[in-house]
Design an enzyme around this catalytic site. Sequence first.
Site, PDB file in Angstrom:
ATOM      1  N   GLY A 184       0.813  -1.217   0.000  1.00  0.00           N
ATOM      2  CA  GLY A 184       0.000   0.000   0.000  1.00  0.00           C
ATOM      3  C   GLY A 184       0.844   1.263   0.000  1.00  0.00           C
ATOM      4  O   GLY A 184       0.517   2.247  -0.673  1.00  0.00           O
ATOM      5  N   ASP A 185       1.924   1.254   0.752  1.00  0.00           N
ATOM      6  CA  ASP A 185       2.832   2.403   0.779  1.00  0.00           C
ATOM      7  C   ASP A 185       3.490   2.599  -0.589  1.00  0.00           C
ATOM      8  O   ASP A 185       3.699   3.723  -1.047  1.00  0.00           O
ATOM      9  CB  ASP A 185       3.913   2.193   1.843  1.00  0.00           C
TER      10      ASP A 185
END
Length: 308
Positions: free
Chosen positions: A250-251
Amino acid sequence: MIYTVTFNPSLDYIVSVEDFKLGLTNRTSSERILPGGKGLNVSMVLGNLGIESTALGFIAGFTGQEIIHRIEEMGVKSDFISIDSGISRINLKLTSIDGTEINGCGPEIHENEVQELMEKLDILGAEDILVLAGSIPKSMPDDIYRQIMERLYKKGIMTVVDATKDLLMNVLEYHPFLIKPNNHELGEIFKVQLQTRESVVPYAKKLKEMGARNVLVSMAGQGAVLVAENEEVYDLPAPKGTLVNGVGAGDSMVAGFVAGWLEKKDYKYAFHMGISAGSASAFSELLATKEEIQAVYQQIVDSDINKR
């Protein structure tokens, strides 16, 4: 300049244990130590894409010094505030047992140290980008994201927020450029189950109506959805590949989106770059390299061409 804030960075001790037995001595079959934290992950993937950033936040003790040493070895600039007591946390990630994790607490952050961070952020201007990502230590005020956004709001800084629940909802009135909940976090906000890309869209639109300029929703194996500032809705299934390590995906998506936006100022391209970076990290043991991201992006481009 891009600045990322990680309030509670870590050293991640990532191990595999074959035939783990509770209550007995177990030995690792593989192990790795990496710097961790959502903002740090964004900085590291941006660095892999050739984009400079400065990592901000708090570190303490020998673990804090090791975090700085390791990220600077990777080419990430840092300007962390050093806490006099405690140590930066160590997170144990047992990859061989369905991603089991034991995360540390981290040091206690005092009011004067929060103020020191605020003063560092005061130097940011309209040409800068600020990424606020992840959870906060229990010792910090639970409206810290809101405090930062309110303080910087009139400076025209492009802000990105990747957080959950109130940390996210309390900043919407300050119109962050991008927010990135996943489908489970989005469902938790509105008390619904969201399993398909189609079901995500109306709730992402609600967050946009509440103030977010762009809402990017990650959905792991289901792909992702972007409700963009230009009123367009983009969605894609997950690219083909084998899941190796979901930590940091996600990052990586945030980093890819920001990189794509800076390159072309085009939402569709930024969305595709976000999915490419997130998927490439999920398909890799480490955070994705530029080459890995480009390979997934080409898969998306080829798929798009074949649909025409």
